[in-house]
Write a protein that holds these residues in place. Sequence first.
Motif, PDB file in Angstrom:
ATOM      1  N   LEU A 228      45.137  36.718  39.365  1.00 17.36           N
ATOM      2  CA  LEU A 228      44.184  37.538  39.779  1.00 17.36           C
ATOM      3  C   LEU A 228      44.689  38.865  39.938  1.00 17.36           C
ATOM      4  O   LEU A 228      43.981  40.050  40.029  1.00 17.36           O
ATOM      5  CB  LEU A 228      43.603  36.872  41.054  1.00 17.36           C
ATOM      6  CG  LEU A 228      42.591  35.453  40.815  1.00 17.36           C
ATOM      7  CD1 LEU A 228      42.385  34.864  42.259  1.00 17.36           C
ATOM      8  CD2 LEU A 228      41.465  36.131  40.221  1.00 17.36           C
TER       9      LEU A 228
ATOM     10  N   ARG B 125      27.814  33.312  37.336  1.00 15.94           N
ATOM     11  CA  ARG B 125      29.124  33.641  37.854  1.00 15.94           C
ATOM     12  C   ARG B 125      30.008  32.600  38.583  1.00 15.94           C
ATOM     13  O   ARG B 125      31.182  32.545  38.526  1.00 15.94           O
ATOM     14  CB  ARG B 125      28.654  34.759  38.969  1.00 15.94           C
ATOM     15  CG  ARG B 125      30.155  35.592  39.066  1.00 15.94           C
ATOM     16  CD  ARG B 125      30.173  36.595  40.185  1.00 15.94           C
ATOM     17  NE  ARG B 125      29.243  37.692  39.873  1.00 15.94           N
ATOM     18  CZ  ARG B 125      28.658  38.509  40.876  1.00 15.94           C
ATOM     19  NH1 ARG B 125      29.284  38.441  41.994  1.00 15.94           N
ATOM     20  NH2 ARG B 125      27.914  39.695  40.312  1.00 15.94           N
TER      21      ARG B 125
ATOM     22  N   ALA C 200      37.643  30.345  44.256  1.00 15.31           N
ATOM     23  CA  ALA C 200      36.337  30.600  43.510  1.00 15.31           C
ATOM     24  C   ALA C 200      35.557  31.376  44.466  1.00 15.31           C
ATOM     25  O   ALA C 200      34.732  32.324  44.252  1.00 15.31           O
ATOM     26  CB  ALA C 200      35.908  29.461  42.735  1.00 15.31           C
ATOM     27  N   ARG C 201      35.292  30.746  45.791  1.00 13.11           N
ATOM     28  CA  ARG C 201      34.373  31.155  46.391  1.00 13.11           C
ATOM     29  C   ARG C 201      34.839  32.569  47.050  1.00 13.11           C
ATOM     30  O   ARG C 201      33.959  33.537  47.264  1.00 13.11           O
ATOM     31  CB  ARG C 201      34.234  30.112  47.944  1.00 13.11           C
ATOM     32  CG  ARG C 201      33.347  30.690  48.763  1.00 13.11           C
ATOM     33  CD  ARG C 201      33.218  29.652  49.922  1.00 13.11           C
ATOM     34  NE  ARG C 201      34.419  29.689  50.766  1.00 13.11           N
ATOM     35  CZ  ARG C 201      34.700  28.707  52.049  1.00 13.11           C
ATOM     36  NH1 ARG C 201      33.780  27.883  52.196  1.00 13.11           N
ATOM     37  NH2 ARG C 201      35.851  28.919  52.451  1.00 13.11           N
TER      38      ARG C 201
ATOM     39  N   GLU D 185      33.208  39.420  44.014  1.00 13.34           N
ATOM     40  CA  GLU D 185      33.958  40.378  43.362  1.00 13.34           C
ATOM     41  C   GLU D 185      34.866  41.312  44.475  1.00 13.34           C
ATOM     42  O   GLU D 185      34.408  42.659  44.372  1.00 13.34           O
ATOM     43  CB  GLU D 185      33.450  41.167  42.430  1.00 13.34           C
ATOM     44  CG  GLU D 185      32.928  40.501  41.230  1.00 13.34           C
ATOM     45  CD  GLU D 185      32.003  41.144  40.255  1.00 13.34           C
ATOM     46  OE1 GLU D 185      31.760  42.393  40.538  1.00 13.34           O
ATOM     47  OE2 GLU D 185      31.882  40.535  39.036  1.00 13.34           O
TER      48      GLU D 185
ATOM     49  N   GLN E 279      31.426  30.205  35.990  1.00 19.96           N
ATOM     50  CA  GLN E 279      32.467  31.032  35.519  1.00 19.96           C
ATOM     51  C   GLN E 279      33.746  31.221  36.207  1.00 19.96           C
ATOM     52  O   GLN E 279      35.130  30.763  36.047  1.00 19.96           O
ATOM     53  CB  GLN E 279      32.275  32.552  35.184  1.00 19.96           C
ATOM     54  CG  GLN E 279      31.586  32.864  33.923  1.00 19.96           C
ATOM     55  CD  GLN E 279      30.903  34.208  33.904  1.00 19.96           C
ATOM     56  OE1 GLN E 279      31.201  35.078  34.729  1.00 19.96           O
ATOM     57  NE2 GLN E 279      30.036  34.606  32.806  1.00 19.96           N
ATOM     58  N   LEU E 280      33.674  31.355  37.653  1.00 15.28           N
ATOM     59  CA  LEU E 280      34.537  31.110  38.443  1.00 15.28           C
ATOM     60  C   LEU E 280      35.356  29.648  38.562  1.00 15.28           C
ATOM     61  O   LEU E 280      36.535  29.719  38.757  1.00 15.28           O
ATOM     62  CB  LEU E 280      34.115  31.725  39.927  1.00 15.28           C
ATOM     63  CG  LEU E 280      34.039  33.174  40.071  1.00 15.28           C
ATOM     64  CD1 LEU E 280      33.170  33.461  41.212  1.00 15.28           C
ATOM     65  CD2 LEU E 280      35.327  33.933  39.973  1.00 15.28           C
TER      66      LEU E 280
ATOM     67  N   VAL F 174      30.382  27.740  46.228  1.00 13.08           N
ATOM     68  CA  VAL F 174      30.875  29.209  45.512  1.00 13.08           C
ATOM     69  C   VAL F 174      29.647  30.094  45.515  1.00 13.08           C
ATOM     70  O   VAL F 174      29.775  31.306  45.590  1.00 13.08           O
ATOM     71  CB  VAL F 174      31.665  29.097  44.028  1.00 13.08           C
ATOM     72  CG1 VAL F 174      31.825  30.309  43.514  1.00 13.08           C
ATOM     73  CG2 VAL F 174      32.738  27.922  44.089  1.00 13.08           C
TER      74      VAL F 174
ATOM     75  N   ARG G 154      43.154  41.349  37.295  1.00 12.48           N
ATOM     76  CA  ARG G 154      42.117  42.015  38.091  1.00 12.48           C
ATOM     77  C   ARG G 154      42.362  43.122  38.957  1.00 12.48           C
ATOM     78  O   ARG G 154      41.575  43.801  39.424  1.00 12.48           O
ATOM     79  CB  ARG G 154      41.081  41.067  38.669  1.00 12.48           C
ATOM     80  CG  ARG G 154      40.586  39.699  37.870  1.00 12.48           C
ATOM     81  CD  ARG G 154      39.610  38.972  38.680  1.00 12.48           C
ATOM     82  NE  ARG G 154      39.087  38.008  37.941  1.00 12.48           N
ATOM     83  CZ  ARG G 154      37.907  37.407  37.985  1.00 12.48           C
ATOM     84  NH1 ARG G 154      37.208  37.751  39.128  1.00 12.48           N
ATOM     85  NH2 ARG G 154      37.566  36.412  37.374  1.00 12.48           N
TER      86      ARG G 154
ATOM     87  N   MET H  58      37.372  29.263  35.487  1.00 15.43           N
ATOM     88  CA  MET H  58      38.480  30.137  35.831  1.00 15.43           C
ATOM     89  C   MET H  58      39.651  29.513  36.513  1.00 15.43           C
ATOM     90  O   MET H  58      41.085  29.369  36.116  1.00 15.43           O
ATOM     91  CB  MET H  58      38.428  31.455  36.427  1.00 15.43           C
ATOM     92  CG  MET H  58      39.524  32.295  36.241  1.00 15.43           C
ATOM     93  SD  MET H  58      39.277  33.670  37.679  1.00 15.43           S
ATOM     94  CE  MET H  58      39.675  32.777  39.024  1.00 15.43           C
TER      95      MET H  58
ATOM     96  N   LEU I  65      36.257  34.874  45.488  1.00 14.68           N
ATOM     97  CA  LEU I  65      36.139  35.661  44.638  1.00 14.68           C
ATOM     98  C   LEU I  65      34.586  35.988  44.139  1.00 14.68           C
ATOM     99  O   LEU I  65      34.319  36.813  43.373  1.00 14.68           O
ATOM    100  CB  LEU I  65      36.651  35.244  43.113  1.00 14.68           C
ATOM    101  CG  LEU I  65      38.461  35.108  43.199  1.00 14.68           C
ATOM    102  CD1 LEU I  65      39.051  34.540  42.000  1.00 14.68           C
ATOM    103  CD2 LEU I  65      39.096  36.564  43.598  1.00 14.68           C
ATOM    104  N   ALA I  66      33.716  35.204  44.736  1.00 16.95           N
ATOM    105  CA  ALA I  66      32.258  35.216  44.620  1.00 16.95           C
ATOM    106  C   ALA I  66      31.723  36.621  44.354  1.00 16.95           C
ATOM    107  O   ALA I  66      30.999  36.859  43.667  1.00 16.95           O
ATOM    108  CB  ALA I  66      31.463  34.251  45.427  1.00 16.95           C
TER     109      ALA I  66
END
Lengths: 441, 247
Positions: B197, B131, B163-164, B169, B134-135, B114, B201, B138, B166-167
């Motif tokens: 998501l 971060r 998660a990766r 953003e 957190q991801l 990630v 988001r 999540m 989204l790393a």
Amino acid sequence: MAMPHREETPHELALNPHVSRLPVAIRNLLRRPMRSVMTCAAVAISMGLLISMFSVSEGIMDSAEVPLLESREDLVINPDQGRIELSHTIAADITSWDEVDFATPALYQDMRVLLPEPDAVDGRYPKVVEALGIVPAPFWELMGERERERFDQDEWFTYLDDPYFGNGTYDGHFTGEILLSQNLRGPDLQVGHVLPVIALDRVVNMTVVGFFDHEWAGLTGIADLSFAILHLSELQALTGMAWEGEGASARVVDLSNLVSVALTPEAVKDRAEEEVAQRIRDEYPAYAEDVFTKGEQLELIRQETMIAEAFYFAIGSVSMLIGLLFVATIMIVSVLERTREIGILRAIGISRRSVFAQVITEAMVLVLAGALIGIVPGYFGAVWAAERISTNVGVSIDLGFSTAFVIQALLWVFLVGVLFAMYPAYVAIRMNIVKAITSSH
Amino acid sequence: MDVGAQDTRIAIRMDDITKVYEVGETEIRALDGVDLEIMRGQFVSIMGPSGSGKSTLLNVIGCIDTPTSGSLRIMDQEVSRLKDKDLTAIRLSTIGFIFQQFYLIPTLNAIENVELPMKEARIPRDDRHRRATQLLAMVGLSNRMSHLPNQLSGGEQQRVAIARALANEPDILLADEPTGEVDSQTSDSILSILEDLNRDRGLTMVVVSHDPNVANRAPRRLSMVDGKIVSDRSGPMITGGNVPRGT
């Protein structure tokens, strides 16, 4: 856009932890531990060969140059062919000059001897040995410190027990002793034994008056050598070849093939070499072409040793190139095996530059690990090679092995390694991302 | 469609995009004059038979492939003629990619996978670690962060991949058969994460799938045949807020 991407400055490159690719590189290499170990071993062997060959190469040059550099011989009369007639007379004359400390003749030539051999039909076998005829005291004075340490036979150089000439009182009109350089000592040849020498097509029985042995240990790792000592005067007397005149007026013919000249410290300081050389040329025009300064001799030595040096340098270089080609090949295989992984990296936004750096890092880990390991076999290989050269060729060499040399070799391997790693890294960054992701690897 | 018009509400805009592959002397038109607008915050699915061009379309949108002709704007930036360096930057910061086979880096553990895009984006070590933690929390992998990919199940690997993605953003999340390698229960949980998501988001989401159950979870559903979009249907929106609906 959430996170603008930009190229980092050199300062950031140096500081940013992102640049620490080493742990990832090591993990990647440990995926195939056996392959990595074999690759390191190949580099180690290459580095070992590189270091040992370069050491021998440097050693050859040093061994040829250092004795001359350290010696007090500032000038030499050294005819290419033939002899110097009246060499002692010339030496005595040159010694009388203000700029000259002393001059002394020497005789280098091959000599055939009949060595004891119990299994031979007549109990002897012929052997060509290198003979060095010298006047011991000035010859000792002429040698540099390292040469003296090698010989470590100052006692012998004061040995004057010559039955043929004034009970050891050298009168400056004969060459002195003969040193036979090969390993001649054995149960059948000891001090006091007779050694037949072939001179002027006949056999002259000469008495071995002494031996001195060399055992060069340590870095030089030189094998044992045993020098047999004969009286040159004995040979001259027995053959009659060296006599001139008859009866009481008979004197030894004054022949040698070299006259070494040592200048006074003041003359050396004033760089009077050329001046004295010119005077010798003027006063002894027969040898005008045969006078060499130390600088000219060094140049000649460099020319003569260049081929041997180039040979060892080439072996070392080729071995290193083969080792690094091996690394490059392994890295290409590694990159191709990780085609999909590289494709993924590129797809998620990892730059070509980062992928390139990662591949280079992995290659450099292999190269440096192998090179560091290779220092050990390199050292022992160099010592072994020096011993073999000494034993087989009869020439002792001082190895050029030093910390500075090792650092130089490491830098060289590192730089060439980076160069060789560039192709696999280039293969990695030129991959088509879509094809890479969908590949079977 | 007015090619020159700029609309900051549009996340992806394709005008007459073609992608032609040459196989020997044969030309294959993987994309054949595709026009498409996807608004910011939309959840779009693309269906179609094998060889219909849906994955190619996703690859072109994801900037890992370039169109042969046409115009492509991502977040209001023309990208069809950008150089590799600029495309890489867009992939890193604007687009998150989820693959069918997860494609995690095998030598890196979950949190390192990630963190990888964040490292590339020069995010400081502490920030990226926080971060990434957190991801992974999540996606429900707080207790699997130090596991290597081969120590994770297929569903877990896909969640690490999400998660990766989204790393950094991203504005757009692209998923190519994201549930193709997992069982139906895991598939459902992964789709729920993607829906969350999109809803929470406002991420623009494009999902390619063979599976109608997956595709029908998207409010807007495209169908492709022979490199063309042959249908474009909208259903109830999953996204909350005032995110504009697609055409």
